[in-house]
Design a protein around this motif. Structure first.
Motif, PDB file in Angstrom:
ATOM      1  N   LEU A  11       0.849  -1.183   0.000  1.00 22.48           N
ATOM      2  CA  LEU A  11       0.000   0.000   0.000  1.00 22.48           C
ATOM      3  C   LEU A  11       0.886   1.236   0.000  1.00 22.48           C
ATOM      4  O   LEU A  11       1.851   1.307   0.763  1.00 22.48           O
ATOM      5  CB  LEU A  11      -0.899  -0.011   1.240  1.00 22.48           C
ATOM      6  CG  LEU A  11      -1.751  -1.277   1.373  1.00 22.48           C
ATOM      7  CD1 LEU A  11      -2.219  -1.458   2.804  1.00 22.48           C
ATOM      8  CD2 LEU A  11      -2.946  -1.188   0.442  1.00 22.48           C
ATOM      9  N   ASN A  12       0.549   2.190  -0.831  1.00 27.18           N
ATOM     10  CA  ASN A  12       1.418   3.341  -1.020  1.00 27.18           C
ATOM     11  C   ASN A  12       0.739   4.656  -0.684  1.00 27.18           C
ATOM     12  O   ASN A  12      -0.484   4.783  -0.805  1.00 27.18           O
ATOM     13  CB  ASN A  12       1.902   3.385  -2.472  1.00 27.18           C
ATOM     14  CG  ASN A  12       2.576   2.096  -2.868  1.00 27.18           C
ATOM     15  OD1 ASN A  12       3.409   1.561  -2.142  1.00 27.18           O
ATOM     16  ND2 ASN A  12       2.212   1.559  -4.025  1.00 27.18           N
ATOM     17  N   CYS A  13       1.560   5.625  -0.323  1.00 27.55           N
ATOM     18  CA  CYS A  13       1.036   6.926   0.095  1.00 27.55           C
ATOM     19  C   CYS A  13       2.091   7.990  -0.210  1.00 27.55           C
ATOM     20  O   CYS A  13       3.284   7.775   0.055  1.00 27.55           O
ATOM     21  CB  CYS A  13       0.737   6.865   1.598  1.00 27.55           C
ATOM     22  SG  CYS A  13       0.248   8.412   2.377  1.00 27.55           S
ATOM     23  N   THR A  14       1.674   9.101  -0.772  1.00 25.22           N
ATOM     24  CA  THR A  14       2.585  10.230  -0.966  1.00 25.22           C
ATOM     25  C   THR A  14       2.013  11.450  -0.259  1.00 25.22           C
ATOM     26  O   THR A  14       0.797  11.557  -0.062  1.00 25.22           O
ATOM     27  CB  THR A  14       2.790  10.553  -2.459  1.00 25.22           C
ATOM     28  OG1 THR A  14       1.514  10.841  -3.050  1.00 25.22           O
ATOM     29  CG2 THR A  14       3.433   9.405  -3.193  1.00 25.22           C
ATOM     30  N   TYR A  15       2.892  12.345   0.132  1.00 23.40           N
ATOM     31  CA  TYR A  15       2.457  13.535   0.842  1.00 23.40           C
ATOM     32  C   TYR A  15       3.162  14.751   0.272  1.00 23.40           C
ATOM     33  O   TYR A  15       4.244  14.640  -0.309  1.00 23.40           O
ATOM     34  CB  TYR A  15       2.700  13.401   2.347  1.00 23.40           C
ATOM     35  CG  TYR A  15       4.143  13.185   2.725  1.00 23.40           C
ATOM     36  CD1 TYR A  15       4.699  11.895   2.733  1.00 23.40           C
ATOM     37  CD2 TYR A  15       4.973  14.247   3.075  1.00 23.40           C
ATOM     38  CE1 TYR A  15       6.017  11.680   3.065  1.00 23.40           C
ATOM     39  CE2 TYR A  15       6.292  14.044   3.421  1.00 23.40           C
ATOM     40  CZ  TYR A  15       6.812  12.760   3.411  1.00 23.40           C
ATOM     41  OH  TYR A  15       8.124  12.555   3.751  1.00 23.40           O
TER      42      TYR A  15
END
Lengths: 112, 118
Positions: A21-25
């Motif tokens: 699972l991936n997330c960018t901020y």
């Protein structure tokens, strides 16, 4: 651009596989990063958090943080049908009162 | 440890009435609590940050006169939805941040309150 972005999914993996699972901020002032799991109709429960670059492991879960790329991920090894839920990435921004900003969540489905 | 409770878990009310939701940290003190709202298939949206002994900080677009927040003690924050309307129907979730001890800075959520306004 949203402050925290996740692929909404659904992400489908077979039982026993690794779910990624991936997330960018967007805010480079972000200092703390959290992964929550939310079952339908329930409130989020904390899985793990990470503050420093690199990997952090807790049981079947591994969080990975790369501040240079503004990227945080969660790996779930040996995925189980009970892991099927929505996974929320959250970022704490201290210069905004320490509030958590959530991504839209990724729906994970683990097929038996 | 670090348990957060909410009451009620579910409420159905008529349009125009006010509804109070309580959020309690059961085994720790929380100088800061947060109120979120979640619509179906959407993520959590922060409504306001509640600080013990001071006024709440509301997010942009959240009406402070409609969503009254009181954080009178280190273990209790309340959210009152005044003159509720059907569009206020949602899942309201509170959260508390641990400010000391082993779970310092972790944030835990209550079980949520599902509000339905008829």
């Amino acid at each position: 651009q949203k402050e925290v972005e996740q692929n909404s999914g659904p992400l489908s993996v077979p039982e026993g596989a690794i779910a990624s699972l991936n997330c960018t901020y967007s805010d480079r002032g972000s200092q703390s990063f959290f992964w929550y799991r939310q079952y339908s109709g329930k409130s989020p429960e904390l899985i793990m958090f990470i503050y420093s670059n690199g990997d952090k492991e807790d049981g079947r879960f591994t969080a990975q943080l790369n501040k240079a790329s503004q990227y945080v991920s969660l790996l779930i090894r040996d995925s189980q049908p009970s892991d099927s839920a929505t996974y929320l990435c959250a970022v704490r921004i201290w210069n905004q009162g320490g509030k958590l900003i959530f991504g839209q969540g990724t729906e994970l489905s683990v097929k038996p | 440890g670090a348990v957060v409770s909410q009451h009620p878990s579910r409420v159905i009310c008529k349009s125009g009435t006010s509804v109070k939701i309580e959020c309690r940290s059961l085994d720790f003190q929380a100088t800061t609590m947060f109120w979120y709202r979640q619509f179906p298939k959407q993520s959590l949206m922060l409504m306001a940050t509640s600080n013990e002994g001071s006024k709440a900080t509301y997010e942009q677009g959240v009406e402070k006169d409609k969503f009254l927040i009181n954080h009178a003690s280190l273990t209790l924050s309340t959210l009152t939805v005044t003159s509720a309307h059907p569009e206020d129907s949602s899942f309201y979730i509170c959260s508390a941040r641990v400010t000391s001890g082993e779970k310092y800075n972790e944030q835990f959520f209550g079980p949520g309150t599902r509000l339905t306004v008829l």
